[in-house]
Write a protein that holds these residues in place. Structure first.
Motif, short mmCIF file in Angstrom:
data_model
loop_
_atom_site.label_atom_id
_atom_site.label_comp_id
_atom_site.label_asym_id
_atom_site.label_seq_id
_atom_site.Cartn_x
_atom_site.Cartn_y
_atom_site.Cartn_z
N GLU A 126 31.81 50.32 47.16
CA GLU A 126 32.96 50.67 46.32
C GLU A 126 33.70 49.41 45.90
OE1 GLU A 126 36.89 53.59 46.38
OE2 GLU A 126 35.54 53.48 48.11
N VAL A 127 33.85 48.47 46.84
CA VAL A 127 34.52 47.20 46.51
C VAL A 127 33.71 46.45 45.46
CG1 VAL A 127 35.18 44.95 47.41
CG2 VAL A 127 35.74 47.01 48.71
N ASP A 128 32.37 46.37 45.64
CA ASP A 128 31.53 45.66 44.70
C ASP A 128 31.57 46.30 43.31
OD1 ASP A 128 30.86 43.99 46.76
OD2 ASP A 128 28.95 45.00 47.23
N THR A 129 31.54 47.63 43.30
CA THR A 129 31.59 48.33 42.00
C THR A 129 32.90 48.06 41.30
OG1 THR A 129 30.13 50.07 42.84
CG2 THR A 129 31.43 50.57 40.87
N ASN A 130 33.99 48.18 42.01
CA ASN A 130 35.29 47.94 41.39
C ASN A 130 35.42 46.50 40.92
OD1 ASN A 130 36.05 50.58 41.86
ND2 ASN A 130 36.99 50.13 43.84
N ARG A 131 34.85 45.57 41.71
CA ARG A 131 34.94 44.16 41.31
C ARG A 131 34.10 43.91 40.05
NH1 ARG A 131 33.83 42.07 45.76
NH2 ARG A 131 35.94 41.45 46.39
N ALA A 132 32.89 44.55 39.97
CA ALA A 132 32.04 44.37 38.78
C ALA A 132 32.72 44.96 37.53
CB ALA A 132 30.68 45.03 39.00
N LEU A 133 33.31 46.14 37.70
CA LEU A 133 34.01 46.74 36.56
C LEU A 133 35.19 45.87 36.13
CD1 LEU A 133 33.99 50.53 37.56
CD2 LEU A 133 32.65 49.42 35.77
N TYR A 134 35.92 45.39 37.12
CA TYR A 134 37.08 44.57 36.80
C TYR A 134 36.66 43.27 36.10
CZ TYR A 134 41.27 41.75 37.46
OH TYR A 134 42.36 40.94 37.24
N ASP A 135 35.60 42.62 36.60
CA ASP A 135 35.14 41.37 35.98
C ASP A 135 34.62 41.63 34.56
OD1 ASP A 135 35.78 40.07 38.29
OD2 ASP A 135 33.73 40.07 39.10
N GLY A 136 33.88 42.76 34.36
CA GLY A 136 33.37 43.07 33.03
C GLY A 136 34.49 43.33 32.04
N LEU A 137 35.47 44.14 32.44
CA LEU A 137 36.59 44.42 31.54
C LEU A 137 37.40 43.15 31.26
CD1 LEU A 137 37.95 47.90 32.68
CD2 LEU A 137 36.83 47.30 30.54
N LEU A 138 37.53 42.31 32.28
CA LEU A 138 38.27 41.07 32.07
C LEU A 138 37.57 40.18 31.05
CD1 LEU A 138 40.68 39.34 32.92
CD2 LEU A 138 39.27 38.37 34.75
N GLN A 139 36.21 40.10 31.15
CA GLN A 139 35.46 39.31 30.17
C GLN A 139 35.57 39.92 28.79
OE1 GLN A 139 34.07 36.47 30.69
NE2 GLN A 139 33.16 36.25 28.64
N ARG A 140 35.47 41.27 28.69
CA ARG A 140 35.62 41.93 27.39
C ARG A 140 37.02 41.71 26.82
NH1 ARG A 140 33.18 46.36 25.00
NH2 ARG A 140 31.34 45.58 26.07
N PHE A 141 38.01 41.73 27.67
CA PHE A 141 39.39 41.52 27.23
C PHE A 141 39.54 40.11 26.62
CE2 PHE A 141 43.78 40.19 28.12
CZ PHE A 141 44.48 41.19 27.45
N LYS A 142 38.93 39.12 27.26
CA LYS A 142 39.01 37.75 26.74
C LYS A 142 38.27 37.64 25.40
CE LYS A 142 39.28 35.66 31.36
NZ LYS A 142 38.59 34.79 32.34
N GLU A 143 37.07 38.27 25.31
CA GLU A 143 36.27 38.16 24.08
C GLU A 143 36.91 38.91 22.92
OE1 GLU A 143 32.46 39.54 25.21
OE2 GLU A 143 31.86 37.68 26.19
N LYS B 74 42.45 46.90 38.83
CA LYS B 74 42.97 45.93 39.81
C LYS B 74 43.56 46.65 41.01
CE LYS B 74 44.09 41.69 41.04
NZ LYS B 74 44.80 42.01 42.27
N GLU B 75 44.33 47.69 40.77
CA GLU B 75 44.89 48.46 41.88
C GLU B 75 43.78 49.13 42.69
OE1 GLU B 75 47.62 51.18 40.21
OE2 GLU B 75 49.06 49.65 39.53
N LYS B 76 42.78 49.65 42.00
CA LYS B 76 41.69 50.32 42.70
C LYS B 76 40.88 49.33 43.53
CE LYS B 76 38.14 53.77 41.80
NZ LYS B 76 37.43 54.55 40.75
N LEU B 77 40.66 48.10 43.00
CA LEU B 77 39.92 47.09 43.73
C LEU B 77 40.69 46.66 44.99
CD1 LEU B 77 37.60 45.07 44.00
CD2 LEU B 77 38.86 43.54 42.45
N ASP B 78 42.00 46.43 44.87
CA ASP B 78 42.81 46.04 46.03
C ASP B 78 42.79 47.12 47.10
OD1 ASP B 78 43.35 43.75 44.66
OD2 ASP B 78 45.33 44.38 43.95
#
Length: 725
Positions: A394-411, A219-223
Motif C-alpha cells: 500500500e505504501v509503495d502504491t501510494n508512493r508510485a501514484l504520488y510520484d507519477g502525479l507529481l511528475q505530471r503536475f510539473k510537466e 500525500k495524506e494517504k501516503l503518510d
C-alpha cells in the motif's frame, strides 16, 4: 363468363404481362408530348431563374489539422491513441469548425453584428426590433440577437470540405461580395486556431488544479500508510535492513535480519559439514594406515628411514649369522624400539585427527541447531510479515501514484507555458474573381432532369387515369374480349367509298375480321349476328356494313338489317327512305320482300329500320324478331343486324339475345374501358354471346410503342411494285 355464354368475364382477364422496360417505353412514347412539354417548361424556368439569380462568390481557405502536436516535452495527453481508420478526432474537429460559438466570434471580430449592409446583403429585414436603426446605427439593446442571427447566416453560407485521405480541410464561404467572402474565410481559419489554443490553455489550467487537489489527497494517504506500516513493524518486532543498490544500479527490496542471519548460518553450516566430512575421511584413512598425515609427519618419516637402514643391516647379518648372534640381536632390539616409536607417533597423529573430527562434529551440530532455530524464527516472521507486506504494498502504491502525479503536475506546467498548436493555415483565401454560382449549364441540367422526372410522373399519372383503348392488345387485356381485328381510321371519303375500293386498307382489315369469324363456331361464320358498341359513332354501323359486304363478296347470300330504330342509318347507304322496314315487321306485317331493298353496288340485300316507333324496346320484347331471323335464314346464308348501342338502351341486349352471336365494336382512343366493361355486363345479363371485339378507327401512330398493328394494311401497294412474300 358473365351471365351467359360467349362473354369473357372482365374480372378474370388474362393479364399478359408486358416486359417492364418495354411497358415504360410504351408509356413514354404515348405521352411523349406531355413529357417533352414539361421538360421544356422546366428548362425554360431553370434558364429564367438562373438569369435572375444574384451572382455569388466563394472564397476558400485551407488549413491542416494534425492528429498530435510536435512534442516539446514528454507530456502525454489524455486523448487515446487512434489508428488511421479512426476518424473520431477529425469528426470532432469538423464539428468544432461548424460550431455556433465560432461563427458568432467571427461575426463579432469582423464587426458584422453592427453592419447594416451585411444583413441587407442576405435579405434580413428591419422588422425585427433588434434591427431598428437610429442615426444609421443599430441599437445596443439588440446586439445579442443580431450576433445570433449573424452567426446563423455565416453558418448557412459556410462549407467545410475535408480533403479525402489527408489532413487538409477547406473552409469555403459564399456571399454576393467577393471581398467579404475572402475576409470571412480567413477570419474563420484564424479564429479556429485561436480557440484551439484557448481550449488547450483552459484544459491545462483545469488539469493543474485537479492534479494539485489529487496530490494533496495522495500525500495524506501516503503518510497514513507509512505510519500504519511503521506501527505494525514495531508491534511485531519486524526489523528489516534498508534496501541496497546492486551492481547493475537497481535497488533491492528491504531485507529481514532473520533472513540475513539464516543465510549466513546456513553458509557456515555447509562449510562445517564439509570440514567434518574432510576430517572424518582423514581420520578413517589414519585408522586404515593410509593416512596422509602420517606420511607427511617428519618424525615418523625419520624413524621409518632409520628402521629401514637397520633392517638392511640386519638382513646382511642374517646371511652370515644366526638370529642369536649378539650383533644381530642388538640390531633386532633397535628395530623393535623403532617400531614402538613409530606406533607411538602414529597413535599421536591419529589421536589429533580424532580430536579434530569430534570438534568438527560438535561445531556442525551446534550450527545445525542454530539453523533449525532460525528457520522456525523465519517461518514465524513470514507469518507475521504477511500483513506487513500488505501495508508495504500500500505504501509503495501510494508512493508510485504520488510520484507519477507529481511528475505530471510539473510537466503540465511546462506544457501550458509552451502552447504548441496542431492546426496551421496552408493557404489563405484570395478574393474570387469569378462567381461560383449560379452555373447556367448545371442549373439547366438540373432543370431538365427535374422536368424529365416530373414528366415521367405526369405520364404515369395520366396512364393510370386514362382508360382509353390505345391498341389492339388492350382489347383482350382490359376487356377480356377475343380480338377479331383492328380497323384503320378512314381519313378521306366515306366508309362505303373505301369498301367499294377492294384494295383499300379498310377492306383488308375487315377481310381479316371475317377470317377470324370463321373460327368462332363449328359451321364457320355465325349465320346470325349483331354488331353493337357502347355508345354511338364508334363504328358499329361501318363494321356491320363491311362484314355484310365481305360476306357477299365471298358468294354468300347476306341481308343487313338496320336494328337501330332510334337512329337508323342503313337506308342512307341504299339511297332509300325508311318508310318500310324492321319496325313494320315487328308491328305485325309479314311481307318481308316489301320491307327489303337491294344494294347492288355492294352485293347484298338490306332492310331499313322502318318508321321510328314510340318505344323500340317494346317491339323487341316479343318473339317477332326471332321469327324474322328464322324466316330470313331460310332465304339468306347470313343475317347481319346493325344493333343500337348498349349504354342507356334496352334494345341492344334484346337483339343480342336473339342472334347467334354479338360482335362488339370498340373505338380506339374514344371510349373508356370501364364503360365498355359495364356494357358487356349488361349483355351478359341478357345471356348474349359476345363473339369478340373489333377495334375501330385505329391509328397506329397513336398506339403504344412497339406493337406495329398497321403492318399489312396496304402491303405491296403505294409504290407501283408487284409481287409479294
Amino acid at each position: 363468363m358473365i351471365g351467359g355464354p360467349g362473354i369473357p368475364d372482365p374480372r378474370r382477364i388474362d393479364d399478359q404481362r408486358v416486359p417492364m422496360i418495354r411497358q415504360y417505353l410504351r408509356i413514354a412514347m404515348r405521352w411523349r408530348y406531355v413529357i417533352l412539354g414539361i421538360v421544356a417548361a422546366c428548362g425554360l424556368f431553370g434558364l429564367i431563374a438562373t438569369l435572375l439569380m444574384t451572382p455569388k462568390y466563394t472564397a476558400t481557405a485551407t488549413i491542416e489539422i494534425s492528429r498530435e502536436a510536435d512534442k516539446v516535452t514528454e507530456f502525454q495527453g489524455v486523448d487515446r491513441e487512434t489508428s488511421v481508420a479512426d476518424q473520431e478526432f477529425y469528426q470532432t474537429q469538423y464539428g468544432l469548425l461548424r460550431s455556433r460559438s465560432l461563427s458568432e466570434r467571427v461575426a463579432a471580430q469582423l464587426r458584422l453584428v453592427d453592419d447594416p449592409k451585411f444583413f441587407a446583403m442576405f435579405g434580413i429585414s428591419d422588422k425585427n426590433p433588434a434591427f431598428q436603426q437610429s442615426n444609421g446605427r443599430y441599437g445596443a439593446a439588440g446586439r445579442a440577437v443580431r450576433q445570433r442571427i449573424a452567426g446563423e447566416l455565416l453558418l448557412k453560407n459556410l462549407d467545410i470540405a475535408p480533403a479525402r485521405l489527408s489532413r487538409l480541410v477547406d473552409i469555403r464561404f459564399t456571399s454576393p461580395d467577393p471581398a467579404l467572402s475572402a475576409r470571412i474565410a480567413n477570419a474563420w481559419a484564424e479564429n479556429f486556431i485561436q480557440t484551439n489554443l484557448e481550449r488547450k490553455v483552459q484544459a491545462t489550467s483545469y488539469g493543474r488544479n485537479l492534479l494539485q487537489r489529487q496530490l494533496g489527497q495522495l500525500k495524506e494517504k501516503l503518510d497514513e500508510s507509512q505510519r500504519q506500516l511503521v506501527g505494525y513493524a514495531s508491534a511485531q518486532r519486524i526489523i528489516n535492513l534498508p534496501a541496497q543498490s546492486g551492481s547493475d544500479g537497481r535497488s533491492t527490496s528491504e531485507r529481514s535480519i532473520v533472513a540475513d542471519d539464516l543465510a549466513a548460518l546456513n553458509t557456515a553450516l555447509s562449510q562445517a559439514t564439509a570440514d567434518r566430512i574432510q576430517v572424518e575421511a582423514r581420520y578413517q584413512a589414519t585408522r586404515s594406515g593410509t593416512s596422509t598425515e602420517a606420511l607427511r609427519n617428519q618424525a615418523i618419516n625419520n624413524l621409518r628411514q632409520r628402521r629401514a637402514e637397520l633392517a638392511a643391516d640386519y638382513q646382511r647379518l642374517m646371511v652370515q649369522f644366526e638370529p642369536e648372534y649378539p650383533a644381530a640381536k642388538a640390531i633386532r632390539s633397535q628395530l623393535d624400539q623403532l617400531d614402538r616409536s613409530i606406533s607411538r607417533e602414529e597413535g599421536r597423529v591419529s589421536g589429533s585427527l580424532l580430536t579434530d573430527y569430534r570438534e568438527a562434529q560438535e561445531r556442525e551440530r551446534a550450527l545445525q541447531a542454530r539453523v533449525d532455530q532460525l528457520k522456525s524464527n523465519y517461518l514465524d516472521l513470514r507469518r507475521r510479515s504477511i500483513q506487513y507486506n500488505i501495508y508495504q504494498q500500500e505504501v509503495d502504491t501510494n508512493r508510485a501514484l504520488y510520484d507519477g502525479l507529481l511528475q505530471r503536475f510539473k510537466e503540465i506546467g511546462v506544457a501550458g507555458g509552451v502552447g504548441v498548436n496542431n492546426i496551421s493555415v496552408v493557404d489563405t483565401a484570395d478574393v474570387p474573381q469569378s462567381p461560383s454560382s449560379p452555373r447556367l449549364l448545371i442549373n439547366l441540367a438540373i432543370a431538365l432532369l427535374a422536368g424529365l422526372g416530373l414528366g415521367a410522373l405526369a405520364a404515369f399519372g395520366l396512364e393510370q387515369i386514362d382508360e382509353a383503348i390505345a391498341d389492339p392488345g388492350e382489347v383482350e387485356r382490359r376487356l377480356g374480349l377475343p380480338l377479331l381485328g383492328s380497323v384503320p381510321k378512314v381519313d378521306t371519303g366515306t366508309p362505303k367509298d373505301a369498301l367499294l375500293d377492294r384494295k383499300s386498307d379498310l377492306v383488308d382489315a375487315y377481310l381479316a375480321v371475317q377470317t377470324n369469324l370463321t373460327f368462332t363456331t363449328e359451321h364457320g361464320v355465325p349465320r346470325s349476328f349483331a354488331v353493337t358498341s357502347t355508345r354511338p359513332a364508334e363504328g358499329k354501323s361501318t363494321t356491320a356494313l363491311a362484314l355484310a359486304t365481305t360476306l357477299a363478296r365471298a358468294q354468300r347470300r347476306v341481308i343487313l338489317v338496320d336494328g337501330d330504330m332510334r337512329s337508323p342509318s342503313v337506308h342512307h347507304l341504299g339511297g332509300v327512305d325508311h318508310d318500310h322496314g324492321l319496325s313494320n315487321f315487328l308491328a305485325g306485317q309479314d311481307n318481308i320482300e316489301a320491307l327489303t331493298f337491294e344494294m347492288t353496288d355492294l352485293g347484298f340485300t338490306a332492310m331499313s329500320a322502318g318508321p321510328i316507333p314510340p318505344n323500340a324496346a317494346e317491339l323487341l320484347t316479343g318473339n317477332r324478331l326471332s321469327l324474322l331471323i328464322e324466316k330470313l335464314l331460310q332465304q339468306f346464308d347470313h343475317v347481319v343486324i346493325d344493333s343500337p348501342p348498349v349504354m342507356g338502351l334496352a334494345d341492344a341486349p334484346l337483339i343480342a339475345s336473339r342472334v347467334e352471336g354479338v360482335i362488339y365494336a370498340v373505338e380506339s382512343h374514344g371510349i373508356r374501358s370501364s364503360m365498355v366493361r359495364t356494357a358487356l355486363g349488361r349483355l351478359a345479363s341478357a345471356n348474349a354471346r359476345v363473339i369478340g371485339g373489333v377495334l375501330t378507327k385505329f391509328e397506329a401512330r397513336k398506339a403504344h410503342y412497339g406493337y406495329g398493328y398497321e403492318y399489312g394494311y396496304g402491303y405491296g401497294r403505294g409504290d407501283g411494285k408487284t409481287g409479294g412474300d
